[in-house]
Scaffold this motif. Structure first.
Motif, PDB file in Angstrom:
ATOM      1  N   TYR A  32       0.801  -1.224   0.000  1.00 46.85           N
ATOM      2  CA  TYR A  32       0.000   0.000   0.000  1.00 46.85           C
ATOM      3  C   TYR A  32       0.835   1.276   0.000  1.00 46.85           C
ATOM      4  CZ  TYR A  32      -3.818  -3.216   0.997  1.00 46.85           C
ATOM      5  OH  TYR A  32      -4.721  -4.241   0.933  1.00 46.85           O
ATOM      6  N   GLY A  33       2.131   1.143  -0.257  1.00 53.15           N
ATOM      7  CA  GLY A  33       2.963   2.331  -0.423  1.00 53.15           C
ATOM      8  C   GLY A  33       3.239   3.092   0.854  1.00 53.15           C
ATOM      9  N   LYS A  34       3.272   2.405   1.975  1.00 57.68           N
ATOM     10  CA  LYS A  34       3.571   3.059   3.246  1.00 57.68           C
ATOM     11  C   LYS A  34       5.081   3.164   3.451  1.00 57.68           C
ATOM     12  CE  LYS A  34      -0.570   3.759   4.954  1.00 57.68           C
ATOM     13  NZ  LYS A  34      -1.076   5.121   5.213  1.00 57.68           N
ATOM     14  N   ASP A  35       5.485   4.176   4.185  1.00 62.92           N
ATOM     15  CA  ASP A  35       6.889   4.318   4.560  1.00 62.92           C
ATOM     16  C   ASP A  35       7.289   3.147   5.453  1.00 62.92           C
ATOM     17  OD1 ASP A  35       9.175   6.545   4.650  1.00 62.92           O
ATOM     18  OD2 ASP A  35       9.047   5.598   6.629  1.00 62.92           O
ATOM     19  N   ALA A  36       8.525   2.716   5.332  1.00 63.00           N
ATOM     20  CA  ALA A  36       9.000   1.566   6.108  1.00 63.00           C
ATOM     21  C   ALA A  36       8.862   1.790   7.603  1.00 63.00           C
ATOM     22  CB  ALA A  36      10.455   1.268   5.749  1.00 63.00           C
ATOM     23  N   SER A  37       8.882   3.070   8.021  1.00 65.09           N
ATOM     24  CA  SER A  37       8.756   3.380   9.446  1.00 65.09           C
ATOM     25  C   SER A  37       7.384   3.059  10.011  1.00 65.09           C
ATOM     26  CB  SER A  37       9.057   4.866   9.681  1.00 65.09           C
ATOM     27  OG  SER A  37       8.086   5.679   9.020  1.00 65.09           O
ATOM     28  N   MET A  38       6.406   2.786   9.127  1.00 64.35           N
ATOM     29  CA  MET A  38       5.045   2.488   9.590  1.00 64.35           C
ATOM     30  C   MET A  38       4.917   1.053  10.096  1.00 64.35           C
ATOM     31  SD  MET A  38       3.324   5.207   9.445  1.00 64.35           S
ATOM     32  CE  MET A  38       1.721   4.487   9.764  1.00 64.35           C
ATOM     33  N   LYS A  39       5.887   0.209   9.792  1.00 66.34           N
ATOM     34  CA  LYS A  39       5.829  -1.168  10.258  1.00 66.34           C
ATOM     35  C   LYS A  39       5.692  -1.201  11.781  1.00 66.34           C
ATOM     36  CE  LYS A  39       8.462  -5.481  10.497  1.00 66.34           C
ATOM     37  NZ  LYS A  39       9.754  -6.153  10.175  1.00 66.34           N
ATOM     38  N   GLY A  40       4.688  -1.950  12.262  1.00 67.67           N
ATOM     39  CA  GLY A  40       4.463  -2.079  13.693  1.00 67.67           C
ATOM     40  C   GLY A  40       3.538  -1.030  14.279  1.00 67.67           C
ATOM     41  N   LYS A  41       3.232   0.010  13.532  1.00 63.68           N
ATOM     42  CA  LYS A  41       2.282   1.022  14.026  1.00 63.68           C
ATOM     43  C   LYS A  41       0.894   0.400  14.130  1.00 63.68           C
ATOM     44  CE  LYS A  41       5.225   4.366  14.238  1.00 63.68           C
ATOM     45  NZ  LYS A  41       5.143   5.786  14.100  1.00 63.68           N
ATOM     46  N   LYS A  42       0.166   0.754  15.179  1.00 62.92           N
ATOM     47  CA  LYS A  42      -1.088   0.073  15.478  1.00 62.92           C
ATOM     48  C   LYS A  42      -2.311   0.944  15.198  1.00 62.92           C
ATOM     49  CE  LYS A  42      -3.490  -2.578  19.076  1.00 62.92           C
ATOM     50  NZ  LYS A  42      -3.395  -3.166  20.426  1.00 62.92           N
ATOM     51  N   ILE A  43      -3.325   0.305  14.635  1.00 59.64           N
ATOM     52  CA  ILE A  43      -4.653   0.899  14.521  1.00 59.64           C
ATOM     53  C   ILE A  43      -5.520   0.191  15.542  1.00 59.64           C
ATOM     54  CG2 ILE A  43      -6.601   1.411  13.024  1.00 59.64           C
ATOM     55  CD1 ILE A  43      -4.788   0.961  10.626  1.00 59.64           C
ATOM     56  N   SER A  44      -6.002   0.904  16.530  1.00 60.81           N
ATOM     57  CA  SER A  44      -6.810   0.285  17.581  1.00 60.81           C
ATOM     58  C   SER A  44      -8.256   0.159  17.135  1.00 60.81           C
ATOM     59  CB  SER A  44      -6.744   1.124  18.862  1.00 60.81           C
ATOM     60  OG  SER A  44      -5.416   1.183  19.340  1.00 60.81           O
ATOM     61  N   LYS A  45      -8.958  -0.736  17.777  1.00 55.94           N
ATOM     62  CA  LYS A  45     -10.368  -0.925  17.466  1.00 55.94           C
ATOM     63  C   LYS A  45     -11.114   0.401  17.614  1.00 55.94           C
ATOM     64  CE  LYS A  45     -14.472  -3.629  18.727  1.00 55.94           C
ATOM     65  NZ  LYS A  45     -15.027  -4.659  19.644  1.00 55.94           N
ATOM     66  N   GLY A  46     -11.901   0.738  16.595  1.00 59.82           N
ATOM     67  CA  GLY A  46     -12.660   1.980  16.609  1.00 59.82           C
ATOM     68  C   GLY A  46     -11.960   3.145  15.963  1.00 59.82           C
ATOM     69  N   GLU A  47     -10.676   2.999  15.668  1.00 58.44           N
ATOM     70  CA  GLU A  47      -9.943   4.075  14.993  1.00 58.44           C
ATOM     71  C   GLU A  47     -10.067   3.931  13.475  1.00 58.44           C
ATOM     72  OE1 GLU A  47      -6.377   5.068  18.211  1.00 58.44           O
ATOM     73  OE2 GLU A  47      -5.935   3.817  16.461  1.00 58.44           O
ATOM     74  N   LEU A  48      -9.868   5.044  12.783  1.00 56.58           N
ATOM     75  CA  LEU A  48      -9.975   5.045  11.330  1.00 56.58           C
ATOM     76  C   LEU A  48      -9.008   4.038  10.727  1.00 56.58           C
ATOM     77  CD1 LEU A  48     -11.201   6.328   8.777  1.00 56.58           C
ATOM     78  CD2 LEU A  48      -9.372   8.031   8.863  1.00 56.58           C
ATOM     79  N   ALA A  49      -9.531   3.172   9.856  1.00 55.70           N
ATOM     80  CA  ALA A  49      -8.709   2.131   9.239  1.00 55.70           C
ATOM     81  C   ALA A  49      -8.555   2.335   7.735  1.00 55.70           C
ATOM     82  CB  ALA A  49      -9.300   0.758   9.513  1.00 55.70           C
ATOM     83  N   ILE A  50      -9.619   2.755   7.060  1.00 55.82           N
ATOM     84  CA  ILE A  50      -9.606   2.919   5.604  1.00 55.82           C
ATOM     85  C   ILE A  50     -10.327   4.218   5.262  1.00 55.82           C
ATOM     86  CG2 ILE A  50     -10.275   1.922   3.376  1.00 55.82           C
ATOM     87  CD1 ILE A  50     -10.479  -0.802   4.804  1.00 55.82           C
ATOM     88  N   LYS A  51      -9.724   4.995   4.377  1.00 56.11           N
ATOM     89  CA  LYS A  51     -10.352   6.238   3.924  1.00 56.11           C
ATOM     90  C   LYS A  51     -10.143   6.398   2.426  1.00 56.11           C
ATOM     91  CE  LYS A  51     -10.510  11.262   4.623  1.00 56.11           C
ATOM     92  NZ  LYS A  51     -10.030  12.408   5.438  1.00 56.11           N
ATOM     93  N   ILE A  52     -11.234   6.630   1.711  1.00 52.68           N
ATOM     94  CA  ILE A  52     -11.169   6.914   0.277  1.00 52.68           C
ATOM     95  C   ILE A  52     -11.308   8.421   0.095  1.00 52.68           C
ATOM     96  CG2 ILE A  52     -12.268   6.520  -1.967  1.00 52.68           C
ATOM     97  CD1 ILE A  52     -13.388   3.902  -0.803  1.00 52.68           C
ATOM     98  N   VAL A  53     -10.454   9.005  -0.724  1.00 54.87           N
ATOM     99  CA  VAL A  53     -10.550  10.439  -0.981  1.00 54.87           C
ATOM    100  C   VAL A  53     -10.774  10.693  -2.466  1.00 54.87           C
ATOM    101  CG1 VAL A  53      -9.257  11.287   1.005  1.00 54.87           C
ATOM    102  CG2 VAL A  53      -8.017  10.573  -1.036  1.00 54.87           C
ATOM    103  N   MET A  54     -11.656  11.629  -2.734  1.00 57.01           N
ATOM    104  CA  MET A  54     -11.959  12.061  -4.087  1.00 57.01           C
ATOM    105  C   MET A  54     -11.185  13.334  -4.393  1.00 57.01           C
ATOM    106  SD  MET A  54     -14.295   9.882  -5.209  1.00 57.01           S
ATOM    107  CE  MET A  54     -15.212  10.711  -6.514  1.00 57.01           C
ATOM    108  N   PRO A  55     -10.775  13.548  -5.641  1.00 52.45           N
ATOM    109  CA  PRO A  55     -10.035  14.774  -5.983  1.00 52.45           C
ATOM    110  C   PRO A  55     -10.796  16.045  -5.643  1.00 52.45           C
ATOM    111  CG  PRO A  55      -9.881  13.174  -7.759  1.00 52.45           C
ATOM    112  CD  PRO A  55     -10.877  12.629  -6.783  1.00 52.45           C
ATOM    113  N   GLN A  56     -12.117  15.960  -5.558  1.00 50.52           N
ATOM    114  CA  GLN A  56     -12.924  17.140  -5.266  1.00 50.52           C
ATOM    115  C   GLN A  56     -13.069  17.398  -3.769  1.00 50.52           C
ATOM    116  OE1 GLN A  56     -14.036  14.477  -7.112  1.00 50.52           O
ATOM    117  NE2 GLN A  56     -13.520  15.348  -9.124  1.00 50.52           N
TER     118      GLN A  56
END
Length: 617
Positions: A400-424
């Motif tokens: 998914y093109g993440k920086d290598a420093s993101m390895k091990g970073k945690k998304i806790s239950k209830g936190e934003l996991a996926i976001k789609i953005v439109m150019p507008q």
């Protein structure tokens, strides 16, 4: 009398449909006391005949599975009626744009001939027609109801018969027209009746009778249509009739007249037919308004408590529309797909319908802003629903093109996991700039869709699969948290919400199209802008046929309309329109596919089966 009914069931079932198993079940419901049907019809139990008219609709039409689903497993359901009315159009592609997924429904069979997949639809339609004919014929024996009440029951049966015929004529062209239960008409060489005759002799007269005799009802009326539903469907049928009728202006005029009745009622407070349109778009699909939705001209609701649909098979036949449009969220480790997730986390079951680039482009206004309906009716953000949360892995960082420093970073239950953005979107540039380091998976529209190619981006530039294709804006019109649950672990749960068969805005758009075709572009523009004003969208300065069809796409996407729209206006007469809106589908298109294949099992029963083979099959 019981024997006679079995013969009639064969006429409407085996000979016409290639074998329907529900007819004997219907017999038992019709005749539980052991008396003759005539005797049964004399009493207030006649209503059971009318109730049976809806059996086929609840088994196949408007929201259910089609009897061939993989329910009980985490795969998507067979697409069924929603696909017959919405897929293979400019608005939807299959999940993740896989040509191998639901080929019969989304890809014109993917180049491989199939003449069996329409059997469930065909069988249920004729099952329903047979039940309607029985209810209509048996009314003459009734001695319990007033003439007015009896006419309202007959109006229900005639309305439903019109709806069944409307659907099979539009999908298959000429079919066998049966309007009585007389067993003397049994034949192995039935004749196809042309669509225009069926419109003139069944669909239109039945709807006109229903529009005069159905009860007015109230906001709680469900499944059984009310008078406003009949008037709305009459407008719809007259408009659709132009596909077959050379006297198009009369069709447009009649459609406009019927639509104007409901529009006038809506704008005067609904005093005559109880027609309404919400002023706030947030109210339209709010779950709190589902059961008593003021804007729904007709809605279909299943069992109130689910008890009559218990068991894995029964629960699968409840409303499944809430699952059909889901993206494949569990493809990302922060999301899981368990039974309880359907109710608590806006669903995680993999769906069938992915918006095309064209559909999403319809929500981009001339000034470059998004039509407010987009973010109201499409979900673009999801939170982590794993109890233990999720930690970014080295593999996912690369994918998914993440920086290598993101390895091990945690998304806790209830936190934003996926976001789609439109150019507008206002935050588009900011989100894209930090995509490599944000703690959630960012899906950039420009990496999911190609505006220049008007397609989903299936492959990355290096030829590897584009993993973002599994996450798309999800139509949320059908979202539900209202379930009957037998077993989360076995996925035995069913959605109890109603689905809206027709809403008031469609009547405005019918009026717009009819008025335009009759030369009144000014009124057409006003009708369209009524819908846009309610949505908070920019008003149109002028309209043509294409802009009205586009508006129908924006307002009514996912509501059982698009196939009928495109064939009505001739956009599927050839591949030209699809080439500019859904080119991936256009390559499989043949003009003959504007009609679906009549099921082979039915054709094989007939002595003149070749007469029922539609062109191209």
């Amino acid at each position: 009398m019981k024997t006679r009914y079995i013969i009639n069931a064969l006429l409407g079932g085996a000979l016409l449909m290639g074998g329907a198993t529900s007819c004997t079940d219907m017999l038992e419901e019709y005749n539980p006391g052991g008396g003759t049907m005539d005797q049964y019809a004399e009493t207030d139990k006649y209503q059971a005949f009318v109730d049976q008219c809806y059996f086929a609709m609840t088994r196949y039409f408007y929201g259910t599975a089609d009897g061939t689903s993989s329910w009980g497993k985490p795969q998507a359901l067979s697409a069924g009626y929603m696909a017959l009315s919405e897929a293979e159009t400019d608005l939807w592609t299959s999940a993740a744009n896989f040509v191998t997924n639901q080929q019969n429904y989304f890809w014109y069979m993917g180049g491989a001939m199939n003449t069996t997949y329409t059997a469930g639809f065909w069988n249920c339609a004729y099952d329903g027609i047979g039940a309607c004919n029985t209810a209509i014929d048996m009314a003459k024996y009734n001695k319990s109801f007033s003439a007015e009440k009896l006419n309202s029951f007959v109006a229900e049966a005639r309305m439903m018969r019109a709806v069944y015929y409307f659907n099979i004529v539009e999908q298959f062209g000429g079919v066998v027209m049966i309007t009585s239960t007389g067993g003397e008409n049994i034949t192995y060489s039935p004749k196809r009746t042309d669509p225009l005759t069926i419109y003139n002799e069944v669909i239109i007269p039945d709807l006109e009778f229903a529009a005069e005799n159905l009860q007015i009802g109230d906001d709680g009326s469900t499944t059984a249509p009310t008078r406003k539903a009949a008037i709305g469907f009459l407008a719809k049928a007259y408009l659709q009739k132009v596909r077959w009728d050379s006297d198009k202006n009369t069709c447009y005029q009649k459609a406009l007249e019927a639509a104007k009745k409901l529009i006038a009622d809506c704008e005067s407070g609904g005093s005559q037919y109880n027609t309404h349109m919400y002023s706030n778009i947030d109210d339209v699909f709010a779950e709190a308004n589902n059961y008593r939705n003021k804007e729904a001209l007709w809605k279909q609701r299943w069992a109130v408590d689910g008890k009559s649909q218990s068991g894995s098979t029964g629960l699968a036949n409840l409303n499944r529309n809430d699952e059909r449009f889901n993206c494949w969220l569990s493809h990302f480790g922060a999301r899981q797909n368990l039974g309880e997730d359907h109710q608590n986390w806006e669903g995680s079951k993999e769906g069938d319908f992915m918006p095309t680039q064209h559909l999403l482009s319809l929500f981009v206004q001339e000034d470059g802003t998004l039509d407010p309906r987009f973010h109201k009716w499409f979900t673009t953000e999801w939170n982590c629903n794993r109890e233990s949360g999720y930690e970014w892995t080295e593999s996912d960082c690369k994918i998914y093109g993440k920086d290598a420093s993101m390895k091990g970073k945690k998304i806790s239950k209830g936190e934003l996991a996926i976001k789609i953005v439109m150019p507008q979107d206002a935050d588009y540039a900011e989100e894209v700039a930090k995509a490599a380091t944000s703690n959630y998976l960012l899906v950039d529209y420009k990496k999911l869709y190609s505006d220049s190619q008007k397609e989903v981006i299936d492959l990355n530039s290096d030829g590897t699969e584009n993993q973002l294709r599994y996450y798309w804006p999800v139509l949320n019109k059908h979202n539900s948290s209202n379930y009957i649950v037998e077993s989360y672990a076995k996925y035995r749960l069913g959605n109890l919400n109603a689905t809206f068969i027709m809403r008031t805005p469609e009547v405005y758009l019918i009026a717009a199209e009819a008025a335009l075709q009759l030369g009144d572009a000014g009124s057409a523009k006003n009708y369209v802008n009524k819908i846009r004003q309610r949505a908070g969208a920019k008003e149109l300065g002028s309209v043509d046929l294409r802009s009205i069809i586009d508006e129908r796409g924006r307002e009514l996407c996912g509501e059982y309309n698009r196939f009928f729209d495109l064939v009505r206006v001739g956009y599927l007469d050839n591949a030209n329109y699809l080439n500019t809106t859904h080119p991936a589908l256009a390559k499989y298109y043949k003009p003959e596919y504007v009609l679906k294949p009549i099921p082979q099992a039915y054709i094989d029963l007939l002595e003149n089966g070749s007469d029922f083979v539609n062109p191209g099959y």
